[in-house]
Scaffold this active site. Sequence first.
Site, PDB file in Angstrom:
ATOM      1  N   ASP A 220       0.872  -1.160   0.000  1.00  0.00           N
ATOM      2  CA  ASP A 220       0.000   0.000   0.000  1.00  0.00           C
ATOM      3  C   ASP A 220       0.919   1.223   0.000  1.00  0.00           C
ATOM      4  O   ASP A 220       2.091   1.142   0.374  1.00  0.00           O
ATOM      5  CB  ASP A 220      -0.964   0.002   1.197  1.00  0.00           C
ATOM      6  CG  ASP A 220      -2.137   0.951   0.945  1.00  0.00           C
ATOM      7  OD1 ASP A 220      -2.047   1.777   0.018  1.00  0.00           O
ATOM      8  OD2 ASP A 220      -3.145   0.874   1.671  1.00  0.00           O
TER       9      ASP A 220
HETATM   10  C1  BGC Z   1      -4.855   3.394  -0.116  1.00  0.00           C
HETATM   11  C2  BGC Z   1      -5.025   2.382  -1.233  1.00  0.00           C
HETATM   12  C3  BGC Z   1      -4.858   3.074  -2.562  1.00  0.00           C
HETATM   13  C4  BGC Z   1      -3.479   3.735  -2.589  1.00  0.00           C
HETATM   14  C5  BGC Z   1      -3.209   4.481  -3.865  1.00  0.00           C
HETATM   15  C6  BGC Z   1      -3.558   4.168  -0.236  1.00  0.00           C
HETATM   16  O1  BGC Z   1      -3.515   5.217   0.679  1.00  0.00           O
HETATM   17  O2  BGC Z   1      -4.899   2.749   1.138  1.00  0.00           O
HETATM   18  O3  BGC Z   1      -6.277   1.770  -1.155  1.00  0.00           O
HETATM   19  O4  BGC Z   1      -5.008   2.163  -3.607  1.00  0.00           O
HETATM   20  O5  BGC Z   1      -3.404   4.676  -1.531  1.00  0.00           O
HETATM   21  O6  BGC Z   1      -4.012   5.606  -3.940  1.00  0.00           O
END
Ligand code: BGC
Length: 664
Positions: A220
Site C-alpha cells: 500500500d
Molecule cells: C490506499 C489504497 C490506494 C493507494 C493508492 C492508499 O492510501 O490505502 O487503497 O489504492 O493509496 O491511492
Amino acid sequence: MAKYKLSDLTLDEKLHLLSGKDNWSLSDAGGKLPSVFLADGPHGMRIYNKDGSVRPATAMPTLSAIGSTFNRRLAYLSGNTIADECIEEGAGVLLAPGVNTRRSPLNGRNFEYFSEDPFLSGELGASFIEGVQEKGIGTSLKHYCANLREYDRFYQGADIDERALREIYLEAFRGALRSKPWTVMCSFTPINGIYASENRYLLKDILRDEFGFDGVVISDWGAVHNIYKSVKAGLDLTMPYHPDNYKNLKDAYDRGLLRDEEIDFCVQNLLTLCERTENDKKVITTKKEERHENAVAIAKEAAVLLKNEDRILPLTSGRVLISGSFIRRPPTGGGGSSFVETPYVQRPLDALLNEKGGATYEMPIGQPLDSSGRMPIGLRNLYSAAYGKDAVVLCVGEDNKIEGEGFDRTSIRLNPQTEQMILDVARINPNVVVLLYAGSAIDMSAWIDKVKAVLFVGYLGEGVNEALASILSGEVSPSGKLTESFPLCLEDNCAGRELGNGYTEAFREGIFVGYRYYDKFEKEVLFPFGHGLSYAELVYSNLRVEKQSETEYTVTYDIENRSDFDAMEASQVYVSDVFSMVERPPKELKGFSKDLIPAHGKKTVSVTLTPRAFAYYNTSLHAWHIENGIFKIMVGASSRDIRLAADIEINLPDETQYSVYFSH
Ligand code: BGC
C-alpha cells in the site's frame, strides 16, 4: 517462451524495478519493459492528471453497496465496466477490490469493503476480479490483511489469534484469490507485531505457498518501512516511488543482506505482470451511456429496505414532501482514493419521481439541510410544509467528509440536529420515510420507532437518484440486504467503543465478529445481517438437501412470489455444527443466491455446499478440519429470519479417524 527475461536486466535495473517509477507506474528498465500504469479503484477508475486534478470516470456503487446486492453477476458487471475505462485511459492494473472483513462500524473505510462476512466478501471479490481481468486489465486484491481501522493507519497494529486470522480475516482473501488477481496489495497494518509489508508468514507462507498466489505483491502507498526487509519477506513492489528506495536496496545488497535470488524472485513476478498486461483482450465493449446504465442497474439492487410499516412504500399516490440537499447532490461514495469524479450531472430526485407519475412530490421552500446534508437551514419551512402531506421523505445521512480514508467515525449516530429534525417532522406528520445514506451501520434508536419506513441507500454511485426513483415509485421492488449487522448501539458491537490507540488493538472477540458475535452472545440487534425487505410477499418452502459426497451437498428450495411485484430475492444458506469439540459460531453463511421471482411465480433455487462449509480452522492441526457429526442447514431471508432447516450427518470413514482436514 517468456518475452521478458531476468537475464536481460542489469542489477541496477532490477533494483529500480522493485520500487516503481513515480506515484503510479512501474519502471520500464530503460525502455526494456512496458511501464505498467496503476489506476485507483474500486468504485470507478481514479487517475490523476499532471496538474493534480482527477480524470472523470463513471462512479459505480461502492463495494459496500455491491455487497448488499448479494449478486455475483453485478459484482462482475461493475468490474467489467470499470475495466473499459481503464482500457481507454491506458491503465494496466486497477487497484481493487478490497475484501477486508468489517469488524467495527466506526472504520472510516467500511464502504470500501463488501461485508462483515468473509464468505460473502470472498465470493463477490472473486466475481469483481473476474469482471476486470476478463478484459485484460489486472486487479489488486487489497488490503492484505486486517486493515480495519483508519486511525493512525500507518502504525496501528492488530493482534489477532490464529483461528480468527484464518476464519475471519484471511478467509475473504482466500475466497477472492480463486479468480487469480494479478496483484495483491499488502496493508499498512502491523499484524501480530510484524508490518504486513514485512510479514513473511502472511506474504510467503500463506499467500504464495498455501493459497497459490502467483502474481505481484504491491505495498500500500507508504506501507514499507524498511525496503530490504520487505523484499526478503516477499514484497515485490514498493509504492510510491522514492529515491531512497533504490539507495537502501543497493546498500543492503552491497552489505550482503539481500541475495540475488531474493531480488530475482520479485523481479520475475514483475516481469510476469508486464507480460500479463500485454494481451489482446483489451476490447472496449461499453459506451459511456451504457456504463451509466450499468451503475444504475447495480444501484437498483443495492438499496436495502429496512422497515416498511403499513407497507407505506412504494408511494403510488398522494402529495409527498421530499426534503434534503441530497436530492440534488447525493453522496456517491466515501472519501479518499476510491472517490470517483463523475462528469454525470445528477437529475434531482423529486423531478425523477414526478416523471414516474402516481404520487406528486414537492420540496419545501428553501433547503432545510445545507450542502453537507447535515446542518439544518430554515426548518420552519420544512415543518409547515410537512403538515397535512400524505407522506414526508427525508434524505439524511453521511458523506465523504464523515466516512473516508485516513479517518474513522467516532459515533454511529446521525448528528443530534438531524435526529431532532426527524423527530420533529414525525410529530407533525405520521408518515415519515427516511432515506439513509451511509457506508456502514447507523444507530437509529432515537427515531426508528417514530418513522414508518427506512430505505438504507448506502453509497450508490452516480445512478443513485434513478435507482431511488424506481424503488420509491414501485417500478422496482427493493432487493438489497444488509452485509453488516446494525447493532442497537455502538457498545453492542464486538469491538465496542474502541477507537484505536496508536499502538495495537487486541481482537479479543476472536472469531466472533459481526453476526457471529451477536448470535453467540444472544444480543438483540436493530437489523440483522442479511436483512432487507421486499415489496413482494415471498414464501420459502420445500427444502431438499441432497448428498453428493460425504462433505458436499446440494441445497434446493422453492421461493414463491405471492404478490403483483416482480422481485429479486437474496436467499441465504447458513450452516451450524450442532455438536462440536471447539466453540463455533451458532451459524455461518456458506451459500447464497440472488434470483428473480416473477409476480405470482415460483423459482427453485439451488446452492452447493462444499467441504469448506463444514470446516473450521483447527489450531492443533494448523489446518482446516471437518468434525464428524450433525450439521444444521438453514435457509433464511436473513440471518435471523430462518425459513427452512434440515439436519445432515457427516460420517467420514474410520481411516480418516473421525474427520478430514486439508491445508488450504
Ligand atoms: C490506499 C489504497 C490506494 C493507494 C493508492 C492508499 O492510501 O490505502 O487503497 O489504492 O493509496 O491511492
